[in-house]
Design a protein around this motif. Structure first.
Motif, mmCIF file in Angstrom:
data_model
loop_
_atom_site.group_PDB
_atom_site.id
_atom_site.type_symbol
_atom_site.label_atom_id
_atom_site.label_comp_id
_atom_site.label_asym_id
_atom_site.label_seq_id
_atom_site.Cartn_x
_atom_site.Cartn_y
_atom_site.Cartn_z
ATOM 1 N N ALA A 1 -0.364 0.543 2.247
ATOM 2 C CA ALA A 1 0.074 -0.558 3.094
ATOM 3 C C ALA A 1 -0.901 -1.790 3.085
ATOM 4 C CB ALA A 1 0.094 -0.030 4.452
ATOM 5 N N ALA A 2 -2.103 -1.592 3.079
ATOM 6 C CA ALA A 2 -3.331 -2.673 2.897
ATOM 7 C C ALA A 2 -3.068 -3.591 1.642
ATOM 8 C CB ALA A 2 -4.663 -2.307 3.122
ATOM 9 N N GLN A 3 -2.520 -3.065 0.629
ATOM 10 C CA GLN A 3 -2.299 -3.835 -0.714
ATOM 11 C C GLN A 3 -0.956 -4.192 -0.969
ATOM 12 O OE1 GLN A 3 -4.629 -1.572 -3.958
ATOM 13 N NE2 GLN A 3 -4.295 -0.182 -2.515
ATOM 14 N N LYS A 4 -0.151 -4.199 0.173
ATOM 15 C CA LYS A 4 1.500 -4.668 -0.016
ATOM 16 C C LYS A 4 2.081 -3.851 -0.961
ATOM 17 C CE LYS A 4 0.362 -7.699 3.213
ATOM 18 N NZ LYS A 4 0.709 -7.365 4.485
ATOM 19 N N LYS A 5 1.633 -2.521 -1.475
ATOM 20 C CA LYS A 5 2.246 -1.699 -2.225
ATOM 21 C C LYS A 5 3.052 -0.731 -1.865
ATOM 22 C CE LYS A 5 -0.565 -0.451 -5.678
ATOM 23 N NZ LYS A 5 -1.890 -0.250 -6.203
ATOM 24 N N LEU A 6 3.338 -0.988 -0.385
ATOM 25 C CA LEU A 6 4.057 0.591 0.227
ATOM 26 C C LEU A 6 5.325 -0.055 0.408
ATOM 27 C CD1 LEU A 6 4.047 3.354 1.562
ATOM 28 C CD2 LEU A 6 3.708 2.113 3.774
ATOM 29 N N ASP A 7 6.447 1.061 -0.154
ATOM 30 C CA ASP A 7 7.837 0.665 0.004
ATOM 31 C C ASP A 7 8.065 1.648 1.076
ATOM 32 O OD1 ASP A 7 10.376 0.374 0.212
ATOM 33 O OD2 ASP A 7 10.658 0.609 -2.033
ATOM 34 N N PRO A 8 8.218 1.134 2.498
ATOM 35 C CA PRO A 8 8.630 2.092 3.646
ATOM 36 C C PRO A 8 9.864 2.550 3.589
ATOM 37 C CG PRO A 8 7.546 -0.085 4.309
ATOM 38 C CD PRO A 8 7.802 -0.444 3.107
ATOM 39 N N GLY A 9 10.811 2.018 3.157
ATOM 40 C CA GLY A 9 12.325 2.461 3.025
ATOM 41 C C GLY A 9 12.428 3.710 1.778
ATOM 42 N N ALA A 10 11.744 3.456 0.869
ATOM 43 C CA ALA A 10 11.459 4.796 0.076
ATOM 44 C C ALA A 10 10.743 5.700 0.307
ATOM 45 C CB ALA A 10 10.931 4.106 -1.357
ATOM 46 N N LEU A 11 9.589 5.482 1.181
ATOM 47 C CA LEU A 11 8.791 6.616 1.531
ATOM 48 C C LEU A 11 9.529 7.466 2.912
ATOM 49 C CD1 LEU A 11 6.234 8.215 1.945
ATOM 50 C CD2 LEU A 11 5.463 6.722 3.512
ATOM 51 N N ALA A 12 10.332 6.624 3.700
ATOM 52 C CA ALA A 12 11.210 7.230 4.426
ATOM 53 C C ALA A 12 12.347 8.187 4.019
ATOM 54 C CB ALA A 12 11.867 6.171 5.634
ATOM 55 N N THR A 13 12.910 7.666 2.878
ATOM 56 C CA THR A 13 14.100 8.285 2.155
ATOM 57 C C THR A 13 13.387 9.689 1.649
ATOM 58 O OG1 THR A 13 15.323 6.308 1.835
ATOM 59 C CG2 THR A 13 15.663 8.262 0.409
ATOM 60 N N ASP A 14 12.295 9.709 1.186
ATOM 61 C CA ASP A 14 11.652 10.876 0.624
ATOM 62 C C ASP A 14 11.291 11.899 1.663
ATOM 63 O OD1 ASP A 14 11.826 10.023 -1.881
ATOM 64 O OD2 ASP A 14 10.135 9.033 -2.061
ATOM 65 N N LEU A 15 10.751 11.269 2.614
ATOM 66 C CA LEU A 15 10.272 12.052 3.820
ATOM 67 C C LEU A 15 11.433 12.860 4.484
ATOM 68 C CD1 LEU A 15 7.541 9.904 5.544
ATOM 69 C CD2 LEU A 15 7.118 12.124 4.580
ATOM 70 N N GLY A 16 12.485 12.035 4.749
ATOM 71 C CA GLY A 16 13.956 12.734 5.174
ATOM 72 C C GLY A 16 14.311 13.775 4.335
#
Length: 883
Positions: free
Chosen positions: A766-781
């Motif tokens: 997240a600090a490097q602006k390399k996080l895709d929250p939507g993709a992470l949320a999809t994988d967690l779900g």
């Protein structure tokens, strides 16, 4: 056989005393070897009536023949003596004939034994009385004294009477408060309330036999020291049995405050009640109450926090002038995990905010309210009457950790001695070897093996002597078994094993033919990439040390993250050309995979210089830099069986010219939750994987998926496997679906250390602006739906991430991860975990001022009852509605 030994074997103790008294000092010393041998014979044999009869005689003989206090103490405290009481009647008169100074030394040496030693207290007491010296108060002597008192009865009256008769009562009682483990010893076989020891001590204190101030100070001091829960409970019970007066309570205000802040919960509750009585009686200064409040409100125990807020309410109601000092302290509850405590603190501010007269107090409260939920901040502002437009502000950006900057590798070791020292330190260390130290030392070994092999081998002799493959170690391996110990795929090929392989090659414990055969087979790679390239590189180094030592390694990185500067690699190839050195295929392949290609200006400049060299390697490097190396490698995320997340990569044609072990990095790969049984997944190895492909962390993440996801279901599988994730997140290359899936799995692992590592990776991305929250949320779900990630463990990990200040980041993930789970028919266990997850979501929504609708939330809100799931669903919906 001497007369003494004959008398000992016959068990004639009186004859032993007569014989020893008639011997000279030299004759006594001469009998000691036979007595020691006899002692060993007795200890090795089964206990028989004959040995039992001879044991007292042997002990008397040993003590009579010994002249040193240390040796006598060792014999007296040894285990296994039979019928000790028979021997005591004979040897005590012999000991009392010794000088007083010698006896005092003997007493101290006995008392200085370990507490677990079976010291006979009455024997120690007799020696002290004969020496006319103070009783040595040590852990061992105090425990022996406790056992001696206990041995005469468990009744309070009996123990109290035995304590009165003890000639060293006061120093030994003082030792109860300083010796370790005395709480457990006093608690043996009793509950605290009817403990005869504690009741007897309280009785002797009440009657004046023991000094009351000493007892009170001793109990409080022991509680302030901390220790085991048993110790704390025992001395707390003794303190309660002493029944302190109000004056005594008031005389230890500082102690009560310290206990309320840090002691075990029952002790802290008692200290809090004492301070509450003092505060309401006007005997506790307001600033002390405020300091105590700040300390108590950061404790996790809900009952302590709520009781403290109730006390503040009473104190301010009794004297409104204390509001300026006490209300700023109350706001520490705003960040407590207990939402009820937050609400009570807010109501306290609303009830007494009008009593504030100091502007600094208002500013402190407003500053403390800045990071809390938007709705709560609004109520704080309204309670203080400062105007929302003046103090209320929207939620700010997340507080994210700074991303560590890469560190340049230091110069290689400057001498063979330094190389040997650093090699030995790496092999002897525990845990994960830093990439920078490992690569620098490896390069030093190669350089000095080329420069001065004989001097290097001489410097490495102390290191090699301790290694399992060495001929000089205690249990050397046969020559034919050394190579096979490095080659099998089931062996965890760690960086330490890699160093051992290099050293074994340097010491010719591996034949060139063996190394060549392994290399021809692809490095004896395991089925778990990128283990193959990792192994192959070191087998090649070992082979070159046996056949054609390299002047240095081409693949040594420029930075600790594994990156190699293109200009530096070009300079190394130029040096190789000047020296006429042969370039190793695996060494050069690793160098290409590490060279920086994203800095196009530097890459183009280096490509021109490499092409001018005219060597095959120069031309390959030029082409590699101009085409961007592996740039363009794409991974795709798909879903199988409607729920299972899978990441796939296509074939990478750029690796077709690489050695066999490296070509497999470009073969089509699939990363899913299928469990990998390969043993080459040690965390100490995986932490070096990102440095193999620093610009392509996705290829590493793809291979990590099959190691990380099983850890969410099987806690025994690969401990510390997630320790690689923060390093992966710091890789200079771009992240994608593989990184997202592996971090999602890491957030749900069962081991706490692994979960924290995954949280660190999430925050670094997240600090490097390399996080895709939507993709992470999809994988967690998806992972929660198929049962790989439990909602409770995810709640713990995301709660940790949010508590660092990343509320907005966590909310953007949970906003999209929750709907699939909310619509699922949950089991009771999953419902409990979902309630914890909704708690984190509600906290993040409140702090960020998020608004909107979460699909699937309303049916849960409309349920009856007040379970955590229902209450937190209502809290989340209220936050999203701005109410």
């Amino acid at each position: 056989m001497s007369k003494l030994i004959e008398a000992v074997r016959g068990g004639r103790t009186d004859d032993v005393v007569t014989i020893v008294n008639g011997m000279t000092a030299a004759e006594r010393r001469g009998e000691l070897p036979a007595l020691r041998a006899l002692r060993k014979e007795f200890r090795d044999a089964w206990v028989t009536p004959q040995l039992q009869a001879a044991s007292p005689a042997l002990l008397v003989a040993c003590l009579g023949c010994q002249s040193g206090a240390a040796a006598v103490a060792s014999w007296l405290t040894a285990s296994g003596w039979e019928r000790m009481w028979v021997a005591e009647k004979r040897f005590l008169p012999m000991l009392e004939e010794r000088p007083a100074g010698w006896l005092a030394e003997l007493a101290h040496r006995i008392a200085d034994r370990r507490p677990s030693t079976d010291i006979r207290y009455h024997l120690l007491e007799a020696i002290v009385q004969a020496a006319r010296c103070p009783m040595p108060v040590t852990d061992a002597s105090v425990h022996a004294w406790i056992r001696n008192i206990y041995g005469n009865g468990w009744n309070t009256d009996v123990i109290a009477e035995r304590l009165r008769q003890s000639p060293y009562l006061r120093p030994m009682v003082a030792g109860l408060f300083t010796a370790g483990g005395t709480g457990q010893a006093l608690n043996s076989g009793h509950s605290n309330k009817d403990n005869p020891w504690l009741l007897a001590l309280a009785r002797l204190t009440a009657e004046g036999t023991l000094d009351r101030a000493t007892m009170v100070d001793g109990c409080l001091g022991r509680l302030l020291r901390g220790g085991t829960a048993v110790d704390q409970r025992v001395f707390h019970r003794l303190l309660l049995d002493l029944d302190l007066s109000a004056e005594e309570h008031a005389g230890h205000t500082a102690d009560w405050r310290a206990l309320a802040a840090d002691a075990l919960q029952p002790v802290a509750v008692h200290a809090q009640s004492v301070l509450a009585d003092l505060a309401l009686a006007g005997a506790l200064p307001t600033h002390d109450l405020a300091d105590m409040t700040r300390a108590v409100l950061i404790r996790p125990e809900k009952n302590l926090v709520r009781a403290q807020l109730k006390l503040l309410d009473k104190a301010v109601t009794r004297d409104t002038a204390t509001a300026d000092a006490l209300l700023p302290a109350a706001v520490h509850a705003f960040t407590h995990e207990d939402t009820e405590a937050q609400e009570r603190a807010l109501k306290l501010i609303e009830r007494h905010g009008t009593h504030l007269t100091n502007a600094a107090s208002r500013e402190e409260i407003l500053a403390s309210a800045a990071p809390i939920a938007l709705g709560l901040r609004t109520r704080v502002v309204e309670a203080l009457g400062t105007g929302a437009e003046e103090a209320l502000h929207a939620a700010g950006e997340d507080t994210l950790p700074p991303v560590p900057s890469p560190v340049a590798l230091a110069s290689p070791p400057a001498s063979v001695a330094e190389t040997a020292e650093e090699t030995g330190a790496l092999l002897a260390s525990h845990g994960i070897l830093p990439v920078a130290d490992f690569e620098r030392t490896l390069d030093g070994l190669v350089r000095w093996a080329h420069e001065d092999r004989a001097a290097l081998l001489e410097a490495l002799e102390p290191v090699a002597a301790t290694r399992w493959w060495s001929r000089t170690c205690r249990r050397p391996l046969p020559d034919d078994s050394v190579p096979s110990a490095f080659a099998p795929s089931h062996v965890r090929f760690t960086p330490r094993l890699a160093l051992d392989l290099v050293l074994a090659g340097l010491h010719q414990r591996i034949t060139p033919g063996t190394a060549k055969a392994v290399l021809d087979g692809g490095g004896a790679h395991a089925g778990c990439l990128p283990d193959g390239p990792f192994r192959a590189r070191f087998w090649e180094i070992a082979h070159r040390l046996l056949t054609d030592p390299q002047p240095f390694l081409l693949s040594t990185p420029s930075w600790d993250n594994g990156l190699l500067e293109p200009g530096e690699l070009t300079d190394r190839l130029k040096t190789y050309q000047r020296l006429g050195a042969h370039v190793g295929a695996c060494d050069f392949a690793q160098a290409l995979l590490r060279v920086r290609t994203t800095d196009r200006a530097a890459a183009e400049a280096a490509a021109e210089r490499a092409a001018v060299l005219g060597t095959p390697e120069g031309r390959r490097l030029a082409d590699w830099l101009r085409t961007g190396g592996l740039t363009g490698t794409v991974l795709h995320r798909t879903v199988t069986d409607q729920t299972t997340p899978v990441v796939r990569s296509g074939e990478i044609t750029a690796l077709h010219m690489f050695p066999l072990a490296f070509r497999e990095l470009g073969s089509p790969a699939l990363g899913s939750h299928h469990r990998c049984w390969c043993a080459a997944t040690a965390a100490v190895q995986q932490t070096h994987w990102p440095a193999l492909l620093p610009e392509h962390p996705e290829l590493i993440a793809l291979r990590l998926i099959q190691h990380v996801l099983p850890c969410a279901q099987y806690p025994e599988k690969d401990p510390d496997v997630c320790s690689v994730l923060p390093l992966l997140a710091q890789s200079p290359g771009a992240s994608g679906p593989a990184t997202s899936l592996v971090v999602a799995g890491g957030l749900g692992v069962q081991r706490q250390e692994d979960g924290i590592a995954a949280v660190d990776a999430l925050l670094l991305l997240a600090a490097q602006k390399k996080l895709d929250p939507g993709a992470l949320a999809t994988d967690l779900g998806a992972l929660m739906l198929i049962g790989i990630v439990a909602p409770s463990r995810l709640a713990e990990s995301l709660g940790t991430a949010a508590s660092t200040g990343a509320y907005r980041t966590v909310w953007t993930v949970l906003r999209d991860a929750l709907p699939p789970l909310l619509s699922k028919d949950l089991s009771p266990a999953e419902s409990r975990g979902l309630g914890e997850l909704l708690t984190v979501a509600a906290e993040c929504a409140e702090r960020t001022g998020a608004q909107g609708v979460i699909p699937g939330l309303d049916p849960i809100v409309d349920r009856r009852g007040s379970s955590r799931l229902v209450s937190q669903a209502r809290r989340l919906r209220a936050a999203l509605a701005g109410t």
